[in-house]
Design a protein around this motif. Sequence first.
Motif, PDB file in Angstrom:
ATOM      1  N   VAL A  86       0.844  -1.205   0.000  1.00  0.00           N
ATOM      2  CA  VAL A  86       0.000   0.000   0.000  1.00  0.00           C
ATOM      3  C   VAL A  86       0.874   1.247   0.000  1.00  0.00           C
ATOM      4  CG1 VAL A  86      -1.706   1.306   1.299  1.00  0.00           C
ATOM      5  CG2 VAL A  86      -1.883  -1.180   1.189  1.00  0.00           C
ATOM      6  N   ALA A  87       1.927   1.265   0.848  1.00  0.00           N
ATOM      7  CA  ALA A  87       2.820   2.430   0.913  1.00  0.00           C
ATOM      8  C   ALA A  87       3.494   2.665  -0.434  1.00  0.00           C
ATOM      9  CB  ALA A  87       3.878   2.217   2.002  1.00  0.00           C
ATOM     10  N   ALA A  88       3.893   1.549  -1.118  1.00  0.00           N
ATOM     11  CA  ALA A  88       4.537   1.692  -2.427  1.00  0.00           C
ATOM     12  C   ALA A  88       3.542   2.206  -3.462  1.00  0.00           C
ATOM     13  CB  ALA A  88       5.117   0.343  -2.858  1.00  0.00           C
ATOM     14  N   ARG A  89       2.325   1.686  -3.410  1.00  0.00           N
ATOM     15  CA  ARG A  89       1.313   2.107  -4.398  1.00  0.00           C
ATOM     16  C   ARG A  89       0.966   3.570  -4.224  1.00  0.00           C
ATOM     17  NH1 ARG A  89      -1.835  -1.670  -3.463  1.00  0.00           N
ATOM     18  NH2 ARG A  89      -3.427  -0.665  -2.167  1.00  0.00           N
ATOM     19  N   LEU A  90       0.913   4.077  -2.981  1.00  0.00           N
ATOM     20  CA  LEU A  90       0.615   5.490  -2.746  1.00  0.00           C
ATOM     21  C   LEU A  90       1.667   6.407  -3.346  1.00  0.00           C
ATOM     22  CD1 LEU A  90      -0.664   5.352   0.961  1.00  0.00           C
ATOM     23  CD2 LEU A  90      -2.016   5.778  -1.119  1.00  0.00           C
ATOM     24  N   LYS A  91       2.930   5.904  -3.476  1.00  0.00           N
ATOM     25  CA  LYS A  91       3.997   6.709  -4.091  1.00  0.00           C
ATOM     26  C   LYS A  91       4.154   6.412  -5.577  1.00  0.00           C
ATOM     27  CE  LYS A  91       7.721   7.841  -1.974  1.00  0.00           C
ATOM     28  NZ  LYS A  91       9.038   7.854  -1.298  1.00  0.00           N
ATOM     29  N   GLY A  92       3.281   5.567  -6.108  1.00  0.00           N
ATOM     30  CA  GLY A  92       3.350   5.229  -7.522  1.00  0.00           C
ATOM     31  C   GLY A  92       4.477   4.269  -7.842  1.00  0.00           C
ATOM     32  N   LEU A  93       4.873   3.421  -6.884  1.00  0.00           N
ATOM     33  CA  LEU A  93       5.974   2.482  -7.074  1.00  0.00           C
ATOM     34  C   LEU A  93       5.440   1.067  -7.264  1.00  0.00           C
ATOM     35  CD1 LEU A  93       8.300   3.730  -4.167  1.00  0.00           C
ATOM     36  CD2 LEU A  93       8.394   4.407  -6.574  1.00  0.00           C
ATOM     37  N   GLU A  94       6.173   0.282  -8.045  1.00  0.00           N
ATOM     38  CA  GLU A  94       5.838  -1.135  -8.217  1.00  0.00           C
ATOM     39  C   GLU A  94       6.521  -1.932  -7.102  1.00  0.00           C
ATOM     40  OE1 GLU A  94       6.351  -4.743 -11.509  1.00  0.00           O
ATOM     41  OE2 GLU A  94       7.246  -2.761 -11.855  1.00  0.00           O
ATOM     42  N   PHE A  95       5.777  -2.812  -6.449  1.00  0.00           N
ATOM     43  CA  PHE A  95       6.328  -3.626  -5.364  1.00  0.00           C
ATOM     44  C   PHE A  95       6.232  -5.095  -5.751  1.00  0.00           C
ATOM     45  CE2 PHE A  95       5.941  -5.919  -1.296  1.00  0.00           C
ATOM     46  CZ  PHE A  95       7.133  -5.518  -0.707  1.00  0.00           C
ATOM     47  N   LYS A  96       7.394  -5.797  -5.764  1.00  0.00           N
ATOM     48  CA  LYS A  96       7.427  -7.200  -6.188  1.00  0.00           C
ATOM     49  C   LYS A  96       8.107  -8.048  -5.125  1.00  0.00           C
ATOM     50  CE  LYS A  96       9.775  -6.117  -9.819  1.00  0.00           C
ATOM     51  NZ  LYS A  96      10.563  -6.217 -11.076  1.00  0.00           N
ATOM     52  N   VAL A  97       7.603  -9.280  -4.964  1.00  0.00           N
ATOM     53  CA  VAL A  97       8.219 -10.263  -4.066  1.00  0.00           C
ATOM     54  C   VAL A  97       8.398 -11.556  -4.849  1.00  0.00           C
ATOM     55  CG1 VAL A  97       8.004 -11.574  -1.932  1.00  0.00           C
ATOM     56  CG2 VAL A  97       7.141  -9.240  -2.023  1.00  0.00           C
ATOM     57  N   THR A  98       9.609 -12.068  -4.886  1.00  0.00           N
ATOM     58  CA  THR A  98       9.888 -13.335  -5.581  1.00  0.00           C
ATOM     59  C   THR A  98      10.631 -14.263  -4.629  1.00  0.00           C
ATOM     60  OG1 THR A  98      11.969 -12.469  -6.477  1.00  0.00           O
ATOM     61  CG2 THR A  98      10.007 -12.258  -7.858  1.00  0.00           C
ATOM     62  N   GLN A  99      10.441 -15.564  -4.862  1.00  0.00           N
ATOM     63  CA  GLN A  99      11.100 -16.564  -4.020  1.00  0.00           C
ATOM     64  C   GLN A  99      11.551 -17.716  -4.899  1.00  0.00           C
ATOM     65  OE1 GLN A  99       9.098 -17.594  -0.318  1.00  0.00           O
ATOM     66  NE2 GLN A  99       9.750 -19.736  -0.507  1.00  0.00           N
ATOM     67  N   ALA A 100      12.838 -18.071  -4.805  1.00  0.00           N
ATOM     68  CA  ALA A 100      13.391 -19.156  -5.620  1.00  0.00           C
ATOM     69  C   ALA A 100      12.826 -20.492  -5.156  1.00  0.00           C
ATOM     70  CB  ALA A 100      14.914 -19.157  -5.521  1.00  0.00           C
ATOM     71  N   ALA A 101      12.793 -21.443  -6.089  1.00  0.00           N
ATOM     72  CA  ALA A 101      12.183 -22.743  -5.795  1.00  0.00           C
ATOM     73  C   ALA A 101      12.970 -23.523  -4.754  1.00  0.00           C
ATOM     74  CB  ALA A 101      12.076 -23.562  -7.092  1.00  0.00           C
ATOM     75  N   GLU A 102      14.300 -23.330  -4.711  1.00  0.00           N
ATOM     76  CA  GLU A 102      15.124 -24.141  -3.802  1.00  0.00           C
ATOM     77  C   GLU A 102      15.119 -23.624  -2.366  1.00  0.00           C
ATOM     78  OE1 GLU A 102      17.863 -20.884  -5.299  1.00  0.00           O
ATOM     79  OE2 GLU A 102      16.303 -22.202  -6.151  1.00  0.00           O
ATOM     80  N   VAL A 103      14.430 -22.508  -2.114  1.00  0.00           N
ATOM     81  CA  VAL A 103      14.399 -21.954  -0.758  1.00  0.00           C
ATOM     82  C   VAL A 103      13.620 -22.892   0.153  1.00  0.00           C
ATOM     83  CG1 VAL A 103      13.562 -20.048   0.663  1.00  0.00           C
ATOM     84  CG2 VAL A 103      14.581 -19.577  -1.565  1.00  0.00           C
ATOM     85  N   PRO A 104      14.179 -23.269   1.316  1.00  0.00           N
ATOM     86  CA  PRO A 104      13.462 -24.192   2.214  1.00  0.00           C
ATOM     87  C   PRO A 104      12.229 -23.542   2.817  1.00  0.00           C
ATOM     88  CG  PRO A 104      15.441 -23.340   3.274  1.00  0.00           C
ATOM     89  CD  PRO A 104      15.502 -22.883   1.835  1.00  0.00           C
ATOM     90  N   GLU A 105      11.275 -24.363   3.191  1.00  0.00           N
ATOM     91  CA  GLU A 105      10.038 -23.859   3.771  1.00  0.00           C
ATOM     92  C   GLU A 105      10.260 -23.317   5.181  1.00  0.00           C
ATOM     93  OE1 GLU A 105       6.835 -23.485   2.767  1.00  0.00           O
ATOM     94  OE2 GLU A 105       7.549 -23.907   0.739  1.00  0.00           O
ATOM     95  N   ILE A 106      11.149 -23.977   5.938  1.00  0.00           N
ATOM     96  CA  ILE A 106      11.372 -23.623   7.341  1.00  0.00           C
ATOM     97  C   ILE A 106      12.866 -23.358   7.564  1.00  0.00           C
ATOM     98  CG2 ILE A 106      11.156 -24.374   9.745  1.00  0.00           C
ATOM     99  CD1 ILE A 106       8.482 -23.967   8.428  1.00  0.00           C
ATOM    100  N   ILE A 107      13.174 -22.286   8.292  1.00  0.00           N
ATOM    101  CA  ILE A 107      14.541 -22.047   8.744  1.00  0.00           C
ATOM    102  C   ILE A 107      14.508 -21.839  10.257  1.00  0.00           C
ATOM    103  CG2 ILE A 107      15.282 -21.008   6.564  1.00  0.00           C
ATOM    104  CD1 ILE A 107      15.119 -18.259   7.937  1.00  0.00           C
ATOM    105  N   HIS A 108      15.663 -21.975  10.901  1.00  0.00           N
ATOM    106  CA  HIS A 108      15.743 -21.827  12.354  1.00  0.00           C
ATOM    107  C   HIS A 108      16.376 -20.480  12.676  1.00  0.00           C
ATOM    108  CE1 HIS A 108      15.418 -23.460  16.365  1.00  0.00           C
ATOM    109  NE2 HIS A 108      16.672 -23.104  16.635  1.00  0.00           N
ATOM    110  N   SER A 109      15.554 -19.544  13.107  1.00  0.00           N
ATOM    111  CA  SER A 109      16.048 -18.207  13.418  1.00  0.00           C
ATOM    112  C   SER A 109      15.038 -17.511  14.318  1.00  0.00           C
ATOM    113  CB  SER A 109      16.288 -17.407  12.131  1.00  0.00           C
ATOM    114  OG  SER A 109      16.987 -16.216  12.394  1.00  0.00           O
ATOM    115  N   ASP A 110      15.256 -16.208  14.559  1.00  0.00           N
ATOM    116  CA  ASP A 110      14.336 -15.424  15.381  1.00  0.00           C
ATOM    117  C   ASP A 110      13.356 -14.703  14.460  1.00  0.00           C
ATOM    118  OD1 ASP A 110      13.077 -13.433  16.931  1.00  0.00           O
ATOM    119  OD2 ASP A 110      14.749 -13.382  18.326  1.00  0.00           O
ATOM    120  N   PRO A 111      12.084 -15.139  14.395  1.00  0.00           N
ATOM    121  CA  PRO A 111      11.122 -14.536  13.449  1.00  0.00           C
ATOM    122  C   PRO A 111      10.963 -13.036  13.645  1.00  0.00           C
ATOM    123  CG  PRO A 111      10.235 -16.555  14.396  1.00  0.00           C
ATOM    124  CD  PRO A 111      11.479 -16.243  15.166  1.00  0.00           C
TER     125      PRO A 111
END
Length: 465
Positions: free
Chosen positions: A325-350
Amino acid sequence: MEYLKIFFVNTALLITLAYLGNLIYKNTITYAPEQVKKLSWVLVAIFAGWVSSFFGYRLDENVIFDLRIVPLIISTLAYPQPFILILIGVGTGITRLTFGVNEAAMAGVINLSILGFVCAGLSLWVSRSAASLRFKRLTVILIVNLINAVNILIFGVIPDRIYLTEIMPVTLSGGLVLSLLFALIIRDFQLELMRNGQIVRANELLSSQTEELHKNKIVLEERAKQLMLASQYKSEFLATMSHELRTPLNSIINLSQLIEENRDSLSSEETGEYAGIIHRSGEDLLLLINDILDLSKVEAGKLDINKEDLSVSEIPELLALQFSVAARLKGLEFKVTQAAEVPEIIHSDPQRVQQILRNLLANAVKFTTEGSISLNIRTIEQKDGALLRRWIVFDVQDTGIGIAPEKHDIIFEAFQQADATIGRKYGGTGLGLSISNDLARLLGGFITLHSEEQQGSRFSLYLPL
């Protein structure tokens, strides 16, 4: 009596050679490498032995009596190194052949070679014994003169009875006395050499200390500049922080006062609008306070990291809701991509992972006026010596104002990135990157930056798998 006359002549010649050698040493090879000094000593000692033989007493055509053993004695006391003494002994013996190759000459070669090995053994005792220097000198002079007399008796060509009764009493006693005299005289030369060596070492030490002081001065000047810059950046930070704190506080105070004073005349829409502004101002104020608290906790080493299973697929969804929403209000394109080999779960501090990514995306939105912003999630393998390490990488890329290369090294440091001009134009305290960098280290990862002015930026968060 002739023996003593010749021995005195030998002593005078050796003293003259020692004096000349001392002058040559001080003016030519004082600063020469150690190997050159050792070679020079060997050559001078052998030459002194040859000169002693050249001016020695000739008992007959082949037999020569002299003080050729004195340079070997002095070398044992002044330069107690076994290999050098063996070279001097053998070398001095071989020079005896320059006066003719005969039975007496071969006896001289054997005698001096044996004495070279004897002096090599004595040098080990001289260098290791705790006895006084005077006792060492007397012992070396006595042993070398005695073994010299015994060698002449065993290997020499003079009949034993004549040598024992007529020659040895005079040559042995004269050799002992003159060796002692020469040792006393040469001691002064040795002490002077030692003093010269101490002066040279002191000069070298002073030179190295001066150089070290100069380097320390440069380091101190550089640190003084850094402290001045740090003070300047902190002042700018405090100015920015006071502005950032006053802005939401003023909104809260003024609007709440307005509502209190005009509660009967304000419509419900106006009251709702003012309440919304107060709420947003409170949230902004809370974010500022949280940033300051996080920074202080990190610097004090008291920030807790709670590692648990983290769903990677949920991260893009949560961030997209907040920043699309913040990007759209400034007229910016917002994209999120994720590679296929990325694991579903990682061990870290969310919580901390999302905090880092929110800071990076918030900066991307803030400093980008046109173009696009993207979040790309991928994995990478890197070799660390023999170890192969795997990382999950979160790339936050924008097409904004970018960062000059000379500022890449300081952009993650607290206070120093708080450029007053940037702060006035875009707002914020500038603590986000510093906190994010510290959090990444606590999570076992790191953040990299690729950016040029007016060419956009790419911040990459690396977390270990």
